[in-house]
Design a protein around this motif. Sequence first.
Motif, short mmCIF file in Angstrom:
data_model
loop_
_atom_site.label_atom_id
_atom_site.label_comp_id
_atom_site.label_asym_id
_atom_site.label_seq_id
_atom_site.Cartn_x
_atom_site.Cartn_y
_atom_site.Cartn_z
N MET A 90 0.82 -1.21 0.00
CA MET A 90 0.00 0.00 0.00
C MET A 90 0.86 1.26 0.00
SD MET A 90 -3.07 -0.99 -0.30
CE MET A 90 -3.90 0.58 0.00
N LEU A 91 1.94 1.25 0.75
CA LEU A 91 2.84 2.41 0.79
C LEU A 91 3.48 2.65 -0.58
CD1 LEU A 91 4.54 1.84 4.26
CD2 LEU A 91 3.10 3.79 3.63
N LEU A 92 3.85 1.56 -1.25
CA LEU A 92 4.43 1.69 -2.59
C LEU A 92 3.38 2.19 -3.59
CD1 LEU A 92 6.66 -1.51 -2.73
CD2 LEU A 92 7.47 0.85 -2.92
N ILE B 75 12.46 5.50 -6.57
CA ILE B 75 12.37 4.36 -5.67
C ILE B 75 12.30 3.07 -6.49
CG2 ILE B 75 10.89 3.18 -3.99
CD1 ILE B 75 12.33 5.55 -2.82
N ASP B 76 13.15 2.11 -6.15
CA ASP B 76 13.11 0.80 -6.79
C ASP B 76 12.20 -0.09 -5.94
OD1 ASP B 76 13.63 -1.90 -7.54
OD2 ASP B 76 15.52 -1.29 -8.43
N SER B 77 10.99 -0.33 -6.43
CA SER B 77 10.00 -1.08 -5.64
C SER B 77 10.47 -2.51 -5.36
CB SER B 77 8.66 -1.10 -6.36
OG SER B 77 8.77 -1.68 -7.64
N ASN B 78 11.22 -3.10 -6.29
CA ASN B 78 11.70 -4.46 -6.07
C ASN B 78 12.72 -4.50 -4.94
OD1 ASN B 78 11.74 -7.31 -6.94
ND2 ASN B 78 13.87 -6.87 -7.47
N GLU B 79 13.60 -3.51 -4.90
CA GLU B 79 14.59 -3.44 -3.81
C GLU B 79 13.89 -3.26 -2.46
OE1 GLU B 79 17.57 -0.51 -4.40
OE2 GLU B 79 18.44 -1.49 -6.17
N ILE B 80 12.86 -2.43 -2.45
CA ILE B 80 12.09 -2.22 -1.21
C ILE B 80 11.45 -3.53 -0.77
CG2 ILE B 80 10.03 -1.13 -0.24
CD1 ILE B 80 12.21 0.86 -0.44
N ALA B 81 10.86 -4.26 -1.72
CA ALA B 81 10.19 -5.53 -1.40
C ALA B 81 11.18 -6.53 -0.82
CB ALA B 81 9.53 -6.10 -2.65
N ILE B 82 12.36 -6.63 -1.44
CA ILE B 82 13.38 -7.57 -0.96
C ILE B 82 13.89 -7.16 0.42
CG2 ILE B 82 15.72 -8.43 -1.38
CD1 ILE B 82 15.10 -8.23 -4.39
N PHE C 108 7.07 6.03 -0.04
CA PHE C 108 8.47 5.80 0.32
C PHE C 108 9.38 6.92 -0.19
CE2 PHE C 108 7.22 1.33 1.03
CZ PHE C 108 7.85 1.12 2.24
N VAL C 109 8.83 7.83 -0.96
CA VAL C 109 9.63 8.94 -1.48
C VAL C 109 9.85 9.97 -0.38
CG1 VAL C 109 9.73 10.81 -3.15
CG2 VAL C 109 8.78 8.60 -3.82
N ILE C 110 11.10 10.19 -0.02
CA ILE C 110 11.45 11.15 1.02
C ILE C 110 11.74 12.52 0.42
CG2 ILE C 110 12.99 11.63 2.96
CD1 ILE C 110 11.24 9.15 3.30
N GLN C 111 12.48 12.52 -0.69
CA GLN C 111 12.84 13.76 -1.35
C GLN C 111 12.14 13.86 -2.70
OE1 GLN C 111 17.09 13.94 -1.61
NE2 GLN C 111 17.42 13.63 0.57
#
Length: 205
Positions: free
Chosen positions: A168-170, A183-190, A175-178
């Motif tokens: 949901m956040l993606l 954002i690489d969603s796959n990297e976040i998932a892993i 997840f974007v701070i700046q």
Amino acid sequence: MSTSKKKRSIKSRYHHGNLLSDLKKYAVKLIKAKGVTHLNLRDLAAKCGASATAVYRHYESKEHLLAAIAEEGFNELQQVMLKAKYPNKLQEIGISYIHFALQHPVKFKLMFGTFFEKDKYPALLNASNAAYLILRNQVEEGIRQGIMVNDIDSLTRTAWATVHGTAMLLLDNQFVIQKHEIIDSNEIAIEITTVLGKGLFVKPE
């Protein structure tokens, strides 16, 4: 083309149940473009080249159509979750869950939204429960192997809440701070499923 020929053409087009598939497909497109509130069965019928009567024969209301799309989504989610393999099967289930949400955002939000009461649609409820059981069964397997702490329901809920929250956040780009950050969603998932796994598994003494 004459009216009679046009009618025969439409009848032939939907002879083998294409209407059900087309209704769900065009409904998803319309929701993605304009939102759920703009979905109208009569307009949808016109888009599919079918009569309103034919549409209402399958779905008596917009809610029924939305529930059917959600049911289809849960069945598709099951299929991608079942493709997860060892040795990191639990993590792969989590990653596949997140990927599904990102690839099918409209269906995903319908599946977990408040557009209908799941209890009114047994097939939808069964599909939803079956998807949850895939995760629960994998947690149970980890407990049986002695690699996870023995608290199946708490672990399953924690795993589900984590991957669902990540999805949901993606989807909402949270997840974007700046500004303009990529954002690489796959990297976040892993990353998140890896940390989750470390918390669920038994620590060696």
